[in-house]
Design a protein around this motif. Structure first.
Motif, PDB file in Angstrom:
ATOM      1  N   ILE A 150       0.842  -1.209   0.000  1.00 20.80           N
ATOM      2  CA  ILE A 150       0.000   0.000   0.000  1.00 20.80           C
ATOM      3  C   ILE A 150       0.871   1.249   0.000  1.00 20.80           C
ATOM      4  N   SER A 196      -1.696   2.635  -2.853  1.00 18.96           N
ATOM      5  CA  SER A 196      -2.615   3.602  -2.253  1.00 18.96           C
ATOM      6  C   SER A 196      -3.331   4.424  -3.321  1.00 18.96           C
ATOM      7  N   ARG A 250      -7.448   4.516  -3.791  1.00 20.35           N
ATOM      8  CA  ARG A 250      -8.225   5.757  -3.904  1.00 20.35           C
ATOM      9  C   ARG A 250      -9.134   5.757  -5.140  1.00 20.35           C
ATOM     10  N   ALA A 264      -2.563   3.463   6.568  1.00 18.33           N
ATOM     11  CA  ALA A 264      -3.546   3.166   5.524  1.00 18.33           C
ATOM     12  C   ALA A 264      -4.958   3.182   6.106  1.00 18.33           C
ATOM     13  N   LEU A 283      -8.084   3.881   3.350  1.00 15.11           N
ATOM     14  CA  LEU A 283      -7.792   3.328   2.026  1.00 15.11           C
ATOM     15  C   LEU A 283      -8.487   1.996   1.754  1.00 15.11           C
ATOM     16  N   PRO A 330       1.838   5.354   1.746  1.00 17.41           N
ATOM     17  CA  PRO A 330       0.400   5.508   1.531  1.00 17.41           C
ATOM     18  C   PRO A 330      -0.071   6.953   1.442  1.00 17.41           C
TER      19      PRO A 330
END
Length: 141
Positions: free
Chosen positions: A14, A19, A23, A47, A52, A134
């Motif tokens: 991540i 990440s 999103r 995260a 996330l 992240p």
């Protein structure tokens, strides 16, 4: 917003790319559930603070269980180790891909561990920035 394409997407790793994918998956409603896995407890905590995913674990095999799409976003040299770890938990019919910057070495590392019935599609993000972690991700990457 597009129709939900996947019931569960697992992101193994991540950092910047993982990440960013989390999103955009969230923004576009591409999955009902985003499972995040990373070995670093501090990264996992961050995260979660960033929202996330829907579930968070340090055990990649837990994240990939029942996932329709698994995206491996780890350093290229760790790809084979991760593939071996998650292989027993991958469901038949799942799509397995990666975001490594090389293909021949990633394929050589991962392919031997991919179970029959799992669709391995090596990927390449052709994206990135000088930042990592992240916090560095963004949906338009």
């Amino acid at each position: 917003m597009t129709a939900t394409m996947f019931g569960r997407i697992a992101l193994v790793g991540i950092g910047l790319i993982g990440s960013s994918l989390a999103r955009v998956i969230r923004r576009e409603g591409l999955a009902r559930h985003i499972a995040v896995a990373t070995r670093s407890q501090s990264t996992l905590k961050r995260a979660e603070e960033l929202g996330l995913g829907d579930s968070y674990t340090a055990e990649a095999e837990d994240a990939v269980r029942d996932a329709d799409l698994v995206i491996v976003s780890v350093p290229v040299g760790s790809s084979g180790e991760v593939a071996a770890e998650i292989a027993p938990a991958l469901k038949k019919g799942a799509i397995l891909t990666d975001v490594g910057s090389t293909k021949a070495s990633v394929i050589a590392q991962m392919q031997p561990h991919v179970p029959v019935g799992v669709h391995f599609i090596p990927g390449h993000p052709l994206a990135g920035t000088e930042k990592s972690g992240p916090d560095a991700g963004f949906a338009d990457l």
